[in-house]
Design a protein around this motif. Structure first.
Motif, mmCIF file in Angstrom:
data_model
loop_
_atom_site.group_PDB
_atom_site.id
_atom_site.type_symbol
_atom_site.label_atom_id
_atom_site.label_comp_id
_atom_site.label_asym_id
_atom_site.label_seq_id
_atom_site.Cartn_x
_atom_site.Cartn_y
_atom_site.Cartn_z
ATOM 1 N N GLY A 186 1.093 -1.337 -0.054
ATOM 2 C CA GLY A 186 0.023 0.175 -0.042
ATOM 3 C C GLY A 186 0.892 1.047 -0.046
ATOM 4 N N ASP A 187 -0.024 2.094 0.425
ATOM 5 C CA ASP A 187 0.831 3.332 0.482
ATOM 6 C C ASP A 187 1.867 3.356 1.822
ATOM 7 N N PRO A 188 3.692 3.301 1.268
ATOM 8 C CA PRO A 188 4.544 3.666 1.686
ATOM 9 C C PRO A 188 4.587 4.278 2.790
ATOM 10 N N GLN A 189 4.172 5.932 2.515
ATOM 11 C CA GLN A 189 4.082 7.162 3.317
ATOM 12 C C GLN A 189 3.570 6.529 5.347
ATOM 13 N N GLU A 190 2.265 5.370 4.758
ATOM 14 C CA GLU A 190 1.809 5.484 5.984
ATOM 15 C C GLU A 190 2.575 4.236 6.939
ATOM 16 N N GLY A 191 3.828 4.354 6.752
ATOM 17 C CA GLY A 191 4.761 3.881 7.746
ATOM 18 C C GLY A 191 4.716 3.785 8.392
ATOM 19 N N GLN A 192 4.957 5.018 9.137
ATOM 20 C CA GLN A 192 5.173 5.737 10.413
ATOM 21 C C GLN A 192 3.621 6.319 11.013
ATOM 22 N N ARG A 193 2.514 5.078 10.115
ATOM 23 C CA ARG A 193 1.240 5.875 10.725
ATOM 24 C C ARG A 193 0.942 4.640 12.262
ATOM 25 N N ILE A 194 0.370 5.356 12.830
ATOM 26 C CA ILE A 194 0.938 4.861 14.650
ATOM 27 C C ILE A 194 -0.938 3.718 14.936
ATOM 28 N N VAL A 195 -0.386 3.182 15.495
ATOM 29 C CA VAL A 195 -1.920 2.262 15.643
ATOM 30 C C VAL A 195 -1.825 2.182 17.326
ATOM 31 N N ASP A 196 -3.031 2.933 17.111
ATOM 32 C CA ASP A 196 -4.235 3.139 18.492
ATOM 33 C C ASP A 196 -4.428 1.551 19.042
ATOM 34 N N HIS A 197 -5.187 1.305 17.915
ATOM 35 C CA HIS A 197 -6.163 0.445 18.171
ATOM 36 C C HIS A 197 -6.367 -0.740 17.153
ATOM 37 N N VAL A 198 -6.728 -2.153 17.732
ATOM 38 C CA VAL A 198 -6.300 -3.600 17.592
ATOM 39 C C VAL A 198 -7.689 -3.804 17.323
ATOM 40 N N GLN A 199 -7.970 -4.291 16.359
ATOM 41 C CA GLN A 199 -9.301 -4.645 15.636
ATOM 42 C C GLN A 199 -9.853 -6.324 15.067
ATOM 43 N N LEU A 200 -10.237 -7.395 15.951
ATOM 44 C CA LEU A 200 -10.303 -8.989 15.083
ATOM 45 C C LEU A 200 -11.255 -8.543 14.001
ATOM 46 N N GLY A 201 -11.498 -9.001 12.753
ATOM 47 C CA GLY A 201 -12.139 -8.650 12.057
ATOM 48 C C GLY A 201 -12.896 -10.272 11.906
ATOM 49 N N ALA A 202 -13.650 -10.546 12.594
ATOM 50 C CA ALA A 202 -14.912 -11.410 12.718
ATOM 51 C C ALA A 202 -15.714 -11.573 12.463
ATOM 52 N N ALA A 203 -16.326 -10.255 12.462
ATOM 53 C CA ALA A 203 -18.264 -10.689 13.007
ATOM 54 C C ALA A 203 -18.332 -9.909 10.684
ATOM 55 N N SER A 204 -19.267 -10.020 10.851
ATOM 56 C CA SER A 204 -20.430 -9.064 9.691
ATOM 57 C C SER A 204 -19.088 -7.426 9.552
ATOM 58 N N ALA A 205 -19.313 -7.351 7.654
ATOM 59 C CA ALA A 205 -18.682 -6.369 7.660
ATOM 60 C C ALA A 205 -18.812 -5.044 8.208
ATOM 61 N N GLN A 206 -20.454 -4.785 8.436
ATOM 62 C CA GLN A 206 -21.133 -3.851 8.631
ATOM 63 C C GLN A 206 -20.803 -3.365 10.417
ATOM 64 N N ARG A 207 -20.792 -4.700 10.721
ATOM 65 C CA ARG A 207 -19.964 -4.558 12.508
ATOM 66 C C ARG A 207 -19.130 -4.371 12.825
ATOM 67 N N VAL A 208 -18.291 -4.842 11.573
ATOM 68 C CA VAL A 208 -16.680 -4.910 11.753
ATOM 69 C C VAL A 208 -16.251 -3.137 11.434
ATOM 70 N N ALA A 209 -17.241 -2.781 10.670
ATOM 71 C CA ALA A 209 -17.074 -1.120 10.434
ATOM 72 C C ALA A 209 -18.188 -0.020 11.343
ATOM 73 N N ASP A 210 -18.634 -0.355 12.075
ATOM 74 C CA ASP A 210 -19.447 -0.211 13.714
ATOM 75 C C ASP A 210 -19.016 0.597 14.482
ATOM 76 N N LEU A 211 -17.296 -0.628 14.063
ATOM 77 C CA LEU A 211 -16.581 -0.571 15.676
ATOM 78 C C LEU A 211 -15.368 -0.050 15.273
ATOM 79 N N LEU A 212 -15.043 0.236 14.574
ATOM 80 C CA LEU A 212 -13.964 1.490 14.295
ATOM 81 C C LEU A 212 -13.275 2.780 14.948
#
Length: 376
Positions: A230-256
Motif C-alpha cells: 500500500g502507501d509506503p508513506q503510511e509506515g509511520q502511522r501509529i496504531v492506537d487500536h487493534v480489532q479482530l475482523g471476525a464479525a459481519s462487514a457492517q459490524r466491523v465498520a461500526d466498531l472502528l
C-alpha cells in the motif's frame, strides 16, 4: 569533570530508553558534549559493521555519536555468553575492565554522560555485572525510572533499592513515568510522601501518551516479518487500536475507532473489499490505520487488485488470525531511529514534562567546557 548519571529502572517497559533520549536532548540544549554507554547490552544488533546493543545503536543514530560506538557498547551478550562466563571461558574481570575503560574514555570526551542499565537492578547478576554493581563501580549516581501508580511503584522501588544500597550505589532520584495527566499531581504528592521516608527524591517523568506507547505500521511490519504494502508513506502511522475482523462487514465498520488496525483472515473477500473502499473516504481513512491479512488461503486476484488500487496499508502474513492478533497485542512498542515522529515528540515533551535541572543536579560535575551550538 564530566557530569554522569546511571539510568536504571524497576523493570522492563518503564520508559528507560525514552528517558535517556530525553536527557541527552536536554543536555545538548545546554550545549553539553553528550555521550552514552550501555555497559552490558543484552540485545545485540549489527550496526555500522559492529555488533552493539540496540539502545547504543539508537542513540548513535539519533544524536550522531557513531564515532564513539566502540565505547558506547563495550560488552554485548550473545546466545551462550552466560554459559561461557560461568564456565570461565570468558573472564568476568576482563569484561569489567572493558566497561571501566570505555566509561573513562567517554568521560574524557564528554561533558554529560548517560549510562543506561538493562532491566531491573539485578539484571546481569548471573555474570557478576548487575546494574547495581556497575553503578557503584562506575561511580555514577542513579536515576530510577518506574511505571505509574502509587503502591506498586513504592513496592518495586523498595525491592530494587535494596540491591543498589547493598552494592553501595547512590540512588538519588526516582522518576515515575507514563503518568495519567489528571492524576499526575496527586500521584507525585503521594509518592513523595512514601518514598521520602526512604530518603528518596521524586520527580515526574512523562505523562502517558498513546503516540509513544503504541506501535507504528513499520514496527509491526518487523514484528510480523512481513513487508508493508500500500502507501509506503503510511509506515509511520501509529496504531492506537487493534480489532479482530471476525464479525459481519457492517459490524466491523461500526466498531472502528480512530487509527484501528484490523486483523482479517484472507478468505474474507467482502470485508477486505469494504475496508479498501472505506479507506477512500476521509472519515474512515482516519479510522483505518491498516489491515493485517492472515491465513494460508490465497487472497483472490480481484480483491488484491482492489486493495492495491486503494492504497490502504496492509500486511500479508501466513500466521493464523489468532497468532497474528496475539503477536500484535503482545508487542511492546520500542522506539527505533526510523520513528522520527515519536523521537520528535519525545524531545518536545522533554522540554515541558522533565525537570532536567534535577537530573543535572544529581549528575554533578562542573559547567560544560565548550559551549558551541551543535558541537558533538
Amino acid at each position: 569533570m564530566c557530569k554522569k548519571i546511571f539510568v536504571a529502572a524497576t523493570g522492563q517497559n518503564c520508559g528507560k530508553t525514552t528517558t535517556c533520549l530525553s536527557i541527552l536532548h536536554m543536555a545538548r540544549k545546554r550545549h553539553f558534549r553528550v555521550g552514552f554507554i550501555k555497559p552490558v547490552g543484552p540485545k545485540p544488533t549489527l550496526f555500522s559493521g559492529a555488533l552493539v546493543d540496540k539502545d547504543a545503536a539508537l542513540m548513535a543514530q539519533v544524536y550522531g555519536l557513531g564515532e564513539d560506538l566502540e565505547f558506547m557498547s563495550p560488552v554485548v551478550l550473545q546466545p551462550g555468553s552466560t554459559r561461557k562466563i560461568l564456565d570461565g571461558e570468558i573472564q568476568e574481570g576482563r569484561l569489567l575492565e572493558m566497561i571501566e575503560r570505555a566509561c573513562a574514555e567517554m568521560e574524557r570526551q564528554c561533558d554529560f554522560l548517560v549510562i543506561e542499565g538493562a532491566g531491573h537492578s539485578g539484571v546481569g547478576s548471573v555474570v557478576g555485572l548487575s546494574n547495581a554493581r556497575l553503578a557503584r563501580v562506575l561511580n555514577a549516581p542513579v536515576l530510577m525510572v518506574t511505571g505509574r501508580g502509587i503502591g506498586s511503584v513504592v513496592d518495586q522501588v523498595s525491592m530494587n533499592l535494596a540491591l543498589f544500597r547493598q552494592e553501595g550505589a547512590h540512588v538519588g532520584l526516582i522518576m515515575p513515568n507514563k503518568l495519567i495527566p489528571e492524576k499526575r499531581s496527586s500521584t507525585l504528592r503521594y509518592l513523595r510522601t512514601a518514598l521520602g521516608r526512604m530518603g528518596l527524591k521524586v520527580e515526574g517523568g512523562f505523562n502517558y501518551h498513546p503516540v509513544l506507547a503504541n506501535p507504528t505500521l513499520q514496527r509491526l511490519s518487523r514484528v510480523l516479518d512481513a513487508p508493508l504494502a500500500g502507501d509506503p508513506q503510511e509506515g509511520q502511522r501509529i496504531v492506537d487500536h487493534v480489532q479482530l475482523g471476525a464479525a459481519s462487514a457492517q459490524r466491523v465498520a461500526d466498531l472502528l475507532l480512530p487509527s484501528t488496525l484490523i486483523v482479517v483472515t484472507s478468505s474474507r473477500d467482502e470485508l477486505l473489499v469494504m475496508l479498501a473502499s472505506l479507506h477512500q473516504i476521509p472519515e474512515y481513512r482516519e479510522k483505518i490505520a491498516g489491515i493485517v491479512i492472515s491465513g494460508l488461503a490465497p487472497v483472490s486476484r480481484v480483491t488484491r487488485q482492489i486493495l492495491d488500487g486503494s492504497g490502504v496499508p496492509y500486511l500479508r502474513v501466513r500466521n493464523t488470525t489468532a497468532e497474528a492478533f496475539a503477536a500484535i497485542t503482545g508487542d511492546i512498542a520500542k522506539i527505533s531511529a526510523e520513528d522520527h515522529a515519536k523521537i520528535g515528540l519525545v524531545q518536545s515533551l522533554a522540554e515541558t514534562e522533565m525537570n532536567f535541572a534535577a537530573v543535572e543536579s544529581l549528575a554533578g560535575g562542573h559547567e560544560p567546557a565548550a559551549r558551541v551550538v551543535g558541537f558533538r
